[in-house]
Design a protein around this motif. Sequence first.
Motif, PDB file in Angstrom:
ATOM      1  N   SER A 174       3.746 -14.938   2.161  1.00  0.00           N
ATOM      2  CA  SER A 174       3.722 -13.522   2.537  1.00  0.00           C
ATOM      3  C   SER A 174       4.951 -13.137   3.347  1.00  0.00           C
ATOM      4  O   SER A 174       6.072 -13.175   2.847  1.00  0.00           O
ATOM      5  CB  SER A 174       2.420 -13.208   3.284  1.00  0.00           C
TER       6      SER A 174
ATOM      7  N   SER B  29       2.481 -15.892  -2.119  1.00  0.00           N
ATOM      8  CA  SER B  29       1.555 -14.915  -1.545  1.00  0.00           C
ATOM      9  C   SER B  29       2.255 -13.578  -1.320  1.00  0.00           C
ATOM     10  O   SER B  29       2.235 -13.020  -0.225  1.00  0.00           O
ATOM     11  CB  SER B  29       0.969 -15.441  -0.230  1.00  0.00           C
TER      12      SER B  29
ATOM     13  N   GLY C 158       2.493  -9.922  -1.289  1.00  0.00           N
ATOM     14  CA  GLY C 158       1.542  -8.825  -1.222  1.00  0.00           C
ATOM     15  C   GLY C 158       1.191  -8.533   0.222  1.00  0.00           C
ATOM     16  O   GLY C 158       1.592  -9.251   1.145  1.00  0.00           O
ATOM     17  N   THR C 159       0.431  -7.468   0.448  1.00  0.00           N
ATOM     18  CA  THR C 159       0.037  -7.088   1.801  1.00  0.00           C
ATOM     19  C   THR C 159      -1.476  -6.875   1.830  1.00  0.00           C
ATOM     20  O   THR C 159      -2.117  -6.649   0.804  1.00  0.00           O
ATOM     21  CB  THR C 159       0.744  -5.791   2.254  1.00  0.00           C
TER      22      THR C 159
ATOM     23  N   GLU D 115       3.379  -2.916  -0.121  1.00  0.00           N
ATOM     24  CA  GLU D 115       3.616  -3.943  -1.131  1.00  0.00           C
ATOM     25  C   GLU D 115       4.814  -3.594  -2.012  1.00  0.00           C
ATOM     26  O   GLU D 115       5.595  -4.473  -2.404  1.00  0.00           O
ATOM     27  CB  GLU D 115       2.375  -4.118  -2.006  1.00  0.00           C
TER      28      GLU D 115
ATOM     29  N   ARG E 271       1.352 -13.039  -8.300  1.00  0.00           N
ATOM     30  CA  ARG E 271       0.423 -11.914  -8.103  1.00  0.00           C
ATOM     31  C   ARG E 271      -0.434 -12.129  -6.855  1.00  0.00           C
ATOM     32  O   ARG E 271      -1.653 -11.940  -6.862  1.00  0.00           O
ATOM     33  CB  ARG E 271      -0.450 -11.714  -9.336  1.00  0.00           C
ATOM     34  N   GLY E 272       0.213 -12.533  -5.788  1.00  0.00           N
ATOM     35  CA  GLY E 272      -0.493 -12.790  -4.528  1.00  0.00           C
ATOM     36  C   GLY E 272      -0.849 -14.242  -4.322  1.00  0.00           C
ATOM     37  O   GLY E 272      -1.249 -14.628  -3.227  1.00  0.00           O
TER      38      GLY E 272
END
Length: 466
Positions: A145, A167, A169-170, A216, A240-241
């Motif tokens: 992230s 990871s 994404g938010t 994001e 995708r995360g």
Amino acid sequence: MKRLLALQFLASQAWALPPSMLADMEAIARRELQAGRLEALTTRDGESLSAAPAVETRDGVALIKVRGVVSRYASWMHDICGGTSTEALAKSLSAAIEDTKVRAVVLWIDSPGGQVNGLNEMAELIYQSRGAKRIVAYVGGQACSAAYWMASACSEVVIDATAELGSVGTVAGFRIQPQEGEQRIEIVSSNAPNKRLDPTTDAGKSAVQTIVDDLETVFIDAVSRNMGVARDKVLADFGRGGTFIGAKAVQQGMAHRLGSLEGLIAELGGRQSRPLFQTRASTASTQTQGATMPLTIAEGATAAAVAAALQTQHPDAYAAIAATGSADKATAVEAARKEAHAAGRQEGIAEGIAAETQRVAAVFAVSLPGHEELIQTLALDGKTTGGEAAAQIIAAEKKGGSDYLHAAANTDANKVQGGQESQTGKSAIDARALAAEARALVDAEAAKGNKITISAAVRMIQGGKS
């Protein structure tokens, strides 16, 4: 009250963190991870971290540790969970860039991510600084992230074979519990209904979703630019995360190569010319001021993708090459124009000579005795074709014969009626008979291989009879 403030802090921020880590932080804030006082947690975890990340220099390589949860400012969360503030990290990076003894910088990352607030500024500082010195992210544990956002901004991402990365994404998390006897009332101003979003309602959840998605978008766009890949590739191949381990992260294009920290330090410090591990990503390099700048290119990249990677990773070098290329292109275009003009001119001259030679030959091919002067005039006028010359010669031939017969018929001898011989002793001329005799002479000469005109035959006949 302290517990309430901690929970409010967690709920009021957008986080780029794996769900498990965010849940642990929430549990810590609620005192649910371990019974007892807050100090007991820090005592169990050992020495508390300083507000700024630890930095050490080895062989001219600055090692900046990025550990634990990333947040904008140092706080009690660092004391509990361990962590890095972007405020301190920015100061450490700037100091390393400005230090003349430092030749390269390694962000030594082992972080699950953290707070979005201030993260984009930190990533931009890293991205803009890599033009001054080589900045490499080394992932020895996690770079998820928020941590991956910063790692992607470095000149290169090197990962251990067992490390975890991704990871992208938010997330915004909420946990609703009863007030346990305590009642809190808030009255929000009439024109600011969105000031207190209620995630338990559809409208509130939708509003929060919009905020998370907007953050994001910034994250994904930054990773796309930093890694020199298309946005669609980030969406499709960057998990995708989810996360990837070691070689799989390299294969997906999220990291540039496998490596070890010691091998990386030896490489950047000049003690080792090549990395310890080979990778599936293609890495080229450019030279600037005696130092090697890596250029990371995805396997099978097109020429346009290579140019985009160079522009993204080394904008100054790209600008210099582009300027040189523009000058070279202008010079090459001008040289090509002159060469083409000269070649075209020579080709045109050759074609013109050939065409004129062919035209003159065609004109002379239709010549007849007695019309030499006309033929020469037509051949030299630069425009009359062989067919046009033939037409003019035939017309001249006909006119010459007609004029001669007309002149002969109007002599004094032919004006005398009933007499075989004029007063001058000349015989009268029968024009029709003369024409027939001339035609017969032309045919006779032709049978011998001689070519004469009607007018020439008439002159020959008249000359014989005079």
